[in-house]
Design a protein around this motif. Structure first.
Motif, PDB file in Angstrom:
ATOM      1  N   ASP A 198      97.588  25.178  91.545  1.00 28.73           N
ATOM      2  CA  ASP A 198      98.786  25.541  91.824  1.00 28.73           C
ATOM      3  C   ASP A 198      98.493  25.413  94.049  1.00 28.73           C
ATOM      4  OD1 ASP A 198     101.405  27.060  92.736  1.00 28.73           O
ATOM      5  OD2 ASP A 198     100.584  28.288  93.587  1.00 28.73           O
ATOM      6  N   ILE A 199      96.838  26.000  94.124  1.00 28.98           N
ATOM      7  CA  ILE A 199      96.468  26.011  95.918  1.00 28.98           C
ATOM      8  C   ILE A 199      96.789  24.196  95.845  1.00 28.98           C
ATOM      9  CG2 ILE A 199      95.163  25.674  97.624  1.00 28.98           C
ATOM     10  CD1 ILE A 199      93.898  28.585  96.086  1.00 28.98           C
ATOM     11  N   LEU A 200      95.854  23.214  95.139  1.00 32.09           N
ATOM     12  CA  LEU A 200      95.935  21.897  95.002  1.00 32.09           C
ATOM     13  C   LEU A 200      97.316  21.305  95.930  1.00 32.09           C
ATOM     14  CD1 LEU A 200      92.911  20.779  93.478  1.00 32.09           C
ATOM     15  CD2 LEU A 200      93.142  21.453  95.364  1.00 32.09           C
ATOM     16  N   ARG A 201      98.368  21.968  94.586  1.00 30.23           N
ATOM     17  CA  ARG A 201     100.045  20.636  94.285  1.00 30.23           C
ATOM     18  C   ARG A 201     100.610  21.447  95.477  1.00 30.23           C
ATOM     19  NH1 ARG A 201     100.534  23.396  90.558  1.00 30.23           N
ATOM     20  NH2 ARG A 201      99.914  22.675  88.972  1.00 30.23           N
ATOM     21  N   ARG A 202     100.301  23.115  95.981  1.00 29.49           N
ATOM     22  CA  ARG A 202     101.235  22.771  97.343  1.00 29.49           C
ATOM     23  C   ARG A 202     100.269  22.173  98.195  1.00 29.49           C
ATOM     24  NH1 ARG A 202     100.550  28.203  98.594  1.00 29.49           N
ATOM     25  NH2 ARG A 202      98.919  28.553  97.194  1.00 29.49           N
ATOM     26  N   ASN A 203      99.530  21.760  98.304  1.00 33.54           N
ATOM     27  CA  ASN A 203      98.879  21.724  99.665  1.00 33.54           C
ATOM     28  C   ASN A 203      98.505  20.229 100.298  1.00 33.54           C
ATOM     29  OD1 ASN A 203      97.535  23.593 101.354  1.00 33.54           O
ATOM     30  ND2 ASN A 203      97.672  24.586 100.235  1.00 33.54           N
ATOM     31  N   GLY A 204      98.993  19.460  98.028  1.00 32.98           N
ATOM     32  CA  GLY A 204      99.002  18.123  98.499  1.00 32.98           C
ATOM     33  C   GLY A 204      97.362  17.545  98.988  1.00 32.98           C
ATOM     34  N   ILE A 205      96.302  18.011  97.762  1.00 29.67           N
ATOM     35  CA  ILE A 205      95.888  17.678  97.573  1.00 29.67           C
ATOM     36  C   ILE A 205      95.977  17.195  96.068  1.00 29.67           C
ATOM     37  CG2 ILE A 205      92.841  18.388  97.456  1.00 29.67           C
ATOM     38  CD1 ILE A 205      93.704  20.617  99.524  1.00 29.67           C
ATOM     39  N   GLY A 206      94.206  16.027  95.590  1.00 27.16           N
ATOM     40  CA  GLY A 206      94.465  15.533  94.754  1.00 27.16           C
ATOM     41  C   GLY A 206      93.243  16.415  93.981  1.00 27.16           C
ATOM     42  N   CYS A 207      93.049  16.142  91.891  1.00 31.06           N
ATOM     43  CA  CYS A 207      91.695  16.961  91.797  1.00 31.06           C
ATOM     44  C   CYS A 207      91.708  15.581  91.141  1.00 31.06           C
ATOM     45  CB  CYS A 207      92.794  17.939  91.294  1.00 31.06           C
ATOM     46  SG  CYS A 207      91.382  18.463  89.719  1.00 31.06           S
ATOM     47  N   VAL A 208      90.228  15.678  90.930  1.00 33.22           N
ATOM     48  CA  VAL A 208      89.834  14.629  89.831  1.00 33.22           C
ATOM     49  C   VAL A 208      89.085  15.917  88.581  1.00 33.22           C
ATOM     50  CG1 VAL A 208      87.668  13.433  89.633  1.00 33.22           C
ATOM     51  CG2 VAL A 208      88.952  12.686  91.273  1.00 33.22           C
ATOM     52  N   ALA A 209      89.376  15.171  87.618  1.00 37.98           N
ATOM     53  CA  ALA A 209      88.909  16.685  86.366  1.00 37.98           C
ATOM     54  C   ALA A 209      87.251  15.635  85.835  1.00 37.98           C
ATOM     55  CB  ALA A 209      89.408  16.531  85.083  1.00 37.98           C
ATOM     56  N   ALA A 210      86.288  16.839  86.396  1.00 41.80           N
ATOM     57  CA  ALA A 210      84.573  17.296  85.736  1.00 41.80           C
ATOM     58  C   ALA A 210      84.928  17.075  84.861  1.00 41.80           C
ATOM     59  CB  ALA A 210      83.497  17.122  86.798  1.00 41.80           C
ATOM     60  N   ALA A 211      83.622  16.824  83.884  1.00 43.13           N
ATOM     61  CA  ALA A 211      83.628  17.065  82.711  1.00 43.13           C
ATOM     62  C   ALA A 211      84.490  17.238  81.428  1.00 43.13           C
ATOM     63  CB  ALA A 211      82.353  18.509  82.414  1.00 43.13           C
ATOM     64  N   PRO A 212      85.089  16.570  81.810  1.00 49.72           N
ATOM     65  CA  PRO A 212      86.391  16.416  80.692  1.00 49.72           C
ATOM     66  C   PRO A 212      86.447  16.253  79.447  1.00 49.72           C
ATOM     67  CG  PRO A 212      86.412  14.498  81.583  1.00 49.72           C
ATOM     68  CD  PRO A 212      85.949  14.417  81.836  1.00 49.72           C
ATOM     69  N   LEU A 213      84.954  15.574  79.008  1.00 47.34           N
ATOM     70  CA  LEU A 213      84.705  15.843  77.660  1.00 47.34           C
ATOM     71  C   LEU A 213      83.541  17.459  77.141  1.00 47.34           C
ATOM     72  CD1 LEU A 213      84.138  11.912  76.803  1.00 47.34           C
ATOM     73  CD2 LEU A 213      86.037  13.938  76.233  1.00 47.34           C
ATOM     74  N   ALA A 214      83.561  17.636  78.138  1.00 43.62           N
ATOM     75  CA  ALA A 214      83.163  19.135  77.962  1.00 43.62           C
ATOM     76  C   ALA A 214      81.879  19.299  78.119  1.00 43.62           C
ATOM     77  CB  ALA A 214      83.539  20.716  77.019  1.00 43.62           C
ATOM     78  N   HIS A 215      80.893  18.431  78.889  1.00 47.63           N
ATOM     79  CA  HIS A 215      79.424  17.606  78.697  1.00 47.63           C
ATOM     80  C   HIS A 215      78.518  17.112  77.229  1.00 47.63           C
ATOM     81  CE1 HIS A 215      79.035  19.572  82.508  1.00 47.63           C
ATOM     82  NE2 HIS A 215      79.641  20.283  82.514  1.00 47.63           N
ATOM     83  N   GLY A 216      79.907  16.928  76.132  1.00 49.17           N
ATOM     84  CA  GLY A 216      80.086  16.067  75.649  1.00 49.17           C
ATOM     85  C   GLY A 216      79.891  16.527  74.174  1.00 49.17           C
ATOM     86  N   ALA A 217      80.529  18.243  74.346  1.00 45.93           N
ATOM     87  CA  ALA A 217      81.057  18.676  73.095  1.00 45.93           C
ATOM     88  C   ALA A 217      82.324  18.088  72.130  1.00 45.93           C
ATOM     89  CB  ALA A 217      80.970  20.382  73.692  1.00 45.93           C
ATOM     90  N   LEU A 218      83.070  17.597  73.451  1.00 42.39           N
ATOM     91  CA  LEU A 218      84.441  17.060  72.932  1.00 42.39           C
ATOM     92  C   LEU A 218      84.113  15.184  72.681  1.00 42.39           C
ATOM     93  CD1 LEU A 218      86.674  19.244  75.201  1.00 42.39           C
ATOM     94  CD2 LEU A 218      86.341  19.565  72.675  1.00 42.39           C
ATOM     95  N   THR A 219      83.232  15.346  71.862  1.00 41.56           N
ATOM     96  CA  THR A 219      83.022  13.667  71.440  1.00 41.56           C
ATOM     97  C   THR A 219      83.163  14.087  70.206  1.00 41.56           C
ATOM     98  OG1 THR A 219      81.119  13.901  70.984  1.00 41.56           O
ATOM     99  CG2 THR A 219      81.574  13.686  73.398  1.00 41.56           C
ATOM    100  N   PRO A 220      83.646  12.558  69.604  1.00 49.65           N
ATOM    101  CA  PRO A 220      83.580  11.977  68.048  1.00 49.65           C
ATOM    102  C   PRO A 220      82.093  12.069  67.708  1.00 49.65           C
ATOM    103  CG  PRO A 220      83.616  10.525  69.116  1.00 49.65           C
ATOM    104  CD  PRO A 220      83.498  11.556  70.220  1.00 49.65           C
TER     105      PRO A 220
END
Length: 319
Positions: free
Chosen positions: A195-217
């Motif tokens: 919410d803070i980033l959205r209100r202040n016009g700041i982008g967001c890069v999602a790190a570890a979107p696969l939870a460090h390999g836990a969310l892999t096949p």
């Protein structure tokens, strides 16, 4: 490849980003780094993170430099980012958020990789032992010196992001992006930061979107193969995706998430990741099922912002 604007700024990043240093530091990578990077660029990946790994940052930077020739012919179309701070310099060095550590770390990274500048420089983690105005001032100096085009914060709590914005406004240098861990298994940024980033016009890069390999096949050790993973795998299969694709689609379903930063050891990992961009829409039933598997954080009551919304990204580029 889908590209997204970083907040209100002119910087656009590919929705799938690749961590070069993590790949270069992995001795099990079966594909040469240059082959992997060429494949990524051919798929449209335009954002590459070259953050030095902890423990051996100079050696890791050298390994990254060995792979960069595959990308340098396209330099003007690519964005290179790095996090300088906790874990990016030899262990034991105090003051990781100080002007000394941030600027010397940046100089060392540029020297070892052969790059003239970074497109996006992050200060990684809030350093309670360094005044916040010193950290923000060091990032502003990197922009004024032409060593970074944009700046950001990485791993900062919402309260510290708000506090940092006060200093950045005084310096005339806007924050273009924040990097933070974000996945189905780690949804902490939904508790105020987004919410803070959205209100202040700041982008967001999602790190570890696969939870460090836990969310892999890939098969997981028995102790990790526990709920909610089987349920998530069933939801993914119903969508015609594998688990990693579901995880990436879910993270990137939010338009305000500029990019998902992944690691890859084989070209087909990148091909599958790009395919996830074709299924960013979720039904209400799917989202409800995912919330049951991976509950969101409890939302606190609204609180007044400590800083006014950012209306313009203008900044001084004085030398």
């Amino acid at each position: 490849m889908l590209h997204r604007r970083s907040g209100i700024h002119g910087l656009h990043l590919s929705a799938i980003s690749l961590s070069i240093s993590s790949c270069a530091a992995d001795p099990t990578t079966p594909t040469s780094m240059q082959t992997l990077l060429r494949h990524a660029a051919d798929l449209g990946v335009s954002h590459f993170d070259i953050t030095p790994s902890s423990g051996n940052p100079e050696g890791n930077a050298f390994a990254t430099a060995q792979a960069l020739p595959a990308l340098l012919p396209r330099r003007e179309t690519l964005a290179f980012s790095a996090r300088i701070g906790l874990g990016s310099q030899p262990p034991g060095l105090p003051g990781f958020g100080s002007r000394k550590r941030l600027l010397s770390g940046l100089d060392s990274l540029l020297l070892h990789t052969g790059l003239d500048y970074l497109d996006l420089l992050y200060a990684h983690r809030y350093d309670a032992g360094t005044p916040l105005e010193e950290t923000t001032g060091a990032l502003a100096s990197a922009v004024h010196q032409g060593k970074a085009l944009y700046i950001g914060l990485s791993g900062y709590a919402p309260s510290m992001v708000r506090a940092a914005l006060v200093h950045f406004r005084a310096l005339g240098v806007p924050v273009a992006s924040c990097q933070a861990s974000y996945s189905l298994l780690d949804r902490w940024i939904e508790d105020g930061l987004l919410d803070i980033l959205r209100r202040n016009g700041i982008g967001c890069v999602a790190a570890a979107p696969l939870a460090h390999g836990a969310l892999t096949p890939s098969p997981l050790p028995p102790q990790q193969d526990a709920p909610p993973l089987p349920a998530l795998s069933r939801i993914a299969a119903d969508r015609g995706q594998n688990l990693a694709q579901l995880a990436l689609s879910w993270v990137l379903r939010r338009p305000h998430i500029t990019s998902a930063l992944i690691t890859a050891t084989r070209p087909h990992h990148l091909t599958e990741a790009r395919a996830a961009l074709e299924q960013l829409t979720f039904t209400p039933a799917e989202l409800a099922d995912l919330d049951v598997c991976c509950p969101p954080p409890e939302q606190p009551p609204p609180h007044p912002a400590h800083t006014p919304p950012l209306s313009s990204p203008g900044y001084s580029a004085a030398p």
